[in-house]
Enzyme design. Structure first.
Site, PDB file in Angstrom:
ATOM      1  N   LYS A 174      -3.314  11.334  22.172  1.00 29.12           N
ATOM      2  CA  LYS A 174      -2.857  12.450  21.430  1.00 29.12           C
ATOM      3  C   LYS A 174      -2.390  13.465  22.382  1.00 29.12           C
ATOM      4  O   LYS A 174      -1.523  14.193  22.120  1.00 29.12           O
ATOM      5  CB  LYS A 174      -4.025  13.165  20.775  1.00 29.12           C
ATOM      6  CG  LYS A 174      -4.485  12.366  19.534  1.00 29.12           C
ATOM      7  CD  LYS A 174      -3.580  12.430  18.302  1.00 29.12           C
ATOM      8  CE  LYS A 174      -2.646  10.985  18.277  1.00 29.12           C
ATOM      9  NZ  LYS A 174      -1.756  11.284  16.922  1.00 29.12           N
ATOM     10  N   LYS A 189       0.894  -1.199  -0.217  1.00 31.46           N
ATOM     11  CA  LYS A 189       0.148  -0.054  -0.101  1.00 31.46           C
ATOM     12  C   LYS A 189       1.035   1.328   0.068  1.00 31.46           C
ATOM     13  O   LYS A 189       0.316   2.408  -0.849  1.00 31.46           O
ATOM     14  CB  LYS A 189      -0.937  -0.054   1.135  1.00 31.46           C
ATOM     15  CG  LYS A 189      -1.973   0.992   1.264  1.00 31.46           C
ATOM     16  CD  LYS A 189      -2.925   0.988   2.559  1.00 31.46           C
ATOM     17  CE  LYS A 189      -3.928   2.233   2.513  1.00 31.46           C
ATOM     18  NZ  LYS A 189      -4.710   1.893   3.755  1.00 31.46           N
ATOM     19  N   TYR A 199      -8.442   8.162  22.344  1.00 27.89           N
ATOM     20  CA  TYR A 199      -7.795   8.996  21.197  1.00 27.89           C
ATOM     21  C   TYR A 199      -7.272  10.102  21.847  1.00 27.89           C
ATOM     22  O   TYR A 199      -6.123  10.540  21.647  1.00 27.89           O
ATOM     23  CB  TYR A 199      -8.777   8.990  20.193  1.00 27.89           C
ATOM     24  CG  TYR A 199      -8.048   9.714  19.024  1.00 27.89           C
ATOM     25  CD1 TYR A 199      -7.035   9.468  18.064  1.00 27.89           C
ATOM     26  CD2 TYR A 199      -8.522  11.208  18.768  1.00 27.89           C
ATOM     27  CE1 TYR A 199      -6.353   9.967  17.090  1.00 27.89           C
ATOM     28  CE2 TYR A 199      -7.887  11.903  17.702  1.00 27.89           C
ATOM     29  CZ  TYR A 199      -6.987  11.429  16.965  1.00 27.89           C
ATOM     30  OH  TYR A 199      -6.198  12.084  15.842  1.00 27.89           O
ATOM     31  N   ASP A 242       5.137  -2.299  11.962  1.00 23.98           N
ATOM     32  CA  ASP A 242       3.956  -2.300  12.490  1.00 23.98           C
ATOM     33  C   ASP A 242       3.833  -1.908  14.031  1.00 23.98           C
ATOM     34  O   ASP A 242       4.361  -2.571  15.001  1.00 23.98           O
ATOM     35  CB  ASP A 242       3.653  -4.029  12.572  1.00 23.98           C
ATOM     36  CG  ASP A 242       2.018  -4.141  12.969  1.00 23.98           C
ATOM     37  OD1 ASP A 242       1.502  -3.203  13.645  1.00 23.98           O
ATOM     38  OD2 ASP A 242       1.715  -5.312  12.877  1.00 23.98           O
ATOM     39  N   SER A 247       0.137  15.428  16.839  1.00 25.23           N
ATOM     40  CA  SER A 247      -1.068  15.304  17.736  1.00 25.23           C
ATOM     41  C   SER A 247      -2.234  15.468  16.961  1.00 25.23           C
ATOM     42  O   SER A 247      -2.408  15.036  15.879  1.00 25.23           O
ATOM     43  CB  SER A 247      -0.846  16.092  18.915  1.00 25.23           C
ATOM     44  OG  SER A 247      -2.097  16.118  19.959  1.00 25.23           O
ATOM     45  N   ASN A 283       4.178  10.513  12.498  1.00 21.28           N
ATOM     46  CA  ASN A 283       2.901  10.900  11.757  1.00 21.28           C
ATOM     47  C   ASN A 283       1.758   9.736  11.943  1.00 21.28           C
ATOM     48  O   ASN A 283       0.846   9.767  12.065  1.00 21.28           O
ATOM     49  CB  ASN A 283       3.245  10.903  10.434  1.00 21.28           C
ATOM     50  CG  ASN A 283       1.924  11.263   9.460  1.00 21.28           C
ATOM     51  OD1 ASN A 283       1.058  12.018   9.889  1.00 21.28           O
ATOM     52  ND2 ASN A 283       1.600  10.209   8.683  1.00 21.28           N
TER      53      ASN A 283
END
Length: 343
Positions: A217, A85, A213, A105, A186, A133
């Protein structure tokens, strides 16, 4: 009719004006792109002696970050879990001999260690820039292969370990004219949750996808701030940022209802950017001379952001009340070391 925010504007810097609510107009508007920043900095083809590492390059804004960084002439190592990908997403960039794709991974720390060893080997012991990222978002409650809560493990711990294994290269590669930088991507979503040091894995309950999440972050911000505290005086600086909002089917696969709702929200659609604009704040953090020698900053809109005004919505510019907390930053650093098995 122009839409004007009723709260104080929180961004400063050469690109700040473009982010004012009366000027934003959706993807492709006047907000700066990563490539424009490279050109504004006069860096096209000039960083042939520098080495960068970028995680999460197979989709979303990752390939755009790589394109902009590669245009500087730097050697760029990039990581992905799905190599096929990533090859498709990066295309001819991989033919330039400046971009090198590595397997990692981030749900499995053994692959992080293997990737760090490969970077060390192939870079000749040099590393100037790290852009963390890669991320997952709003996932069901799951664990990584190492037994950590999936979002905290993927978004924070894997990047923490990668940095820790390569920090000596970043320190050794820093020069008086080009300090090394770690840029943690973030999100404005850090405002969903602080870090709960007593319940990092949600063993005590309370799991929600957005809460987990938000915690991960916020952890990205804490890590960058602590890098600055520990290593800033040695020429290694840490930055955290929100890239803004953009459509990314892979990242947003667990929150399609929210994505569809955003399409009917005029304010949200004006705030959204395209991938080239989304990558701009990462490139700004990695390369801007405006930031040289000063880190521990939260960036947004390719600008330095201040605290978000009270009672603002999730897309207003700025960082939360808990984004800068020295005691928690120091504690999370020590906890993270134990969790990933360093020192």
């Amino acid at each position: 009719m122009a839409m004007v925010s009723q709260v104080p504007f929180q961004l400063t810097g050469r690109y700040a004006e473009r982010n004012k609510w009366e000027n934003v107009n959706g993807p492709g508007d006047s907000r700066v792109t990563g490539q424009q920043i490279v050109e504004d900095e006069g860096l096209v083809g000039t960083l042939t002696d520098k080495v960068a590492l970028i995680t999460g390059v197979s989709s979303g804004m990752g390939p755009a970050i790589v394109r902009a960084m590669a245009s500087t002439g730097a050697t760029v190592f990039v990581t992905a879990r799905n190599l096929e990908k990533a090859k498709e997403a990066l295309g001819s960039l991989l033919d330039t001999r400046r971009v090198h794709l590595l397997y990692m991974d981030q749900t499995e720390l053994a692959t992080v260690r293997a990737c760090a060893a490969e970077v060390r080997k192939q870079s000749g012991g040099k590393l100037n820039i790290m852009i963390n990222n890669a991320a997952v978002m709003d996932t069901p409650q799951e664990k990584t292969k190492d037994g950590f809560e999936l979002q905290f493990g993927t978004n924070h711990l894997s990047h923490f370990l990668l940095f820790y294994l390569l920090k000596d290269l970043l320190l050794a590669s820093s020069t008086p004219s080009f300090h090394s930088r770690v840029v943690n991507v973030s999100s404005s979503g850090h405002r969903y949750s602080p870090v709960d040091l007593g319940n990092l894995g949600f063993e005590k309950g309370g799991y929600t996808g957005w809460g987990a999440y938000g915690q991960s972050k916020t952890a990205n911000i804490y890590m960058a701030n602590q890098i600055e505290r520990l290593y800033g005086s040695q020429g290694l600086h840490g930055y955290s940022l929100s890239p803004g909002s953009f459509f990314s089917p892979n990242l947003q696969k667990y929150c399609q209802d929210e994505v569809e709702a955003a399409k009917d929200n005029e304010r949200m659609m004006k705030y959204f950017v395209n991938y080239e604009q989304a990558c701009a704040t990462s490139i700004y953090g990695a390369l801007s001379k405006d930031l040289e020698g000063r880190g521990g900053l939260y960036l947004e809109g390719a600008s330095v952001a201040g605290p978000v005004p009270a009672d603002s919505d999730i897309i207003e510019y700025g960082y939360s009340t808990w984004a800068f907390d020295r005691e928690k930053e120091e504690k999370l650093w020590e906890v993270s070391k134990k969790m990933v098995g360093v020192e």
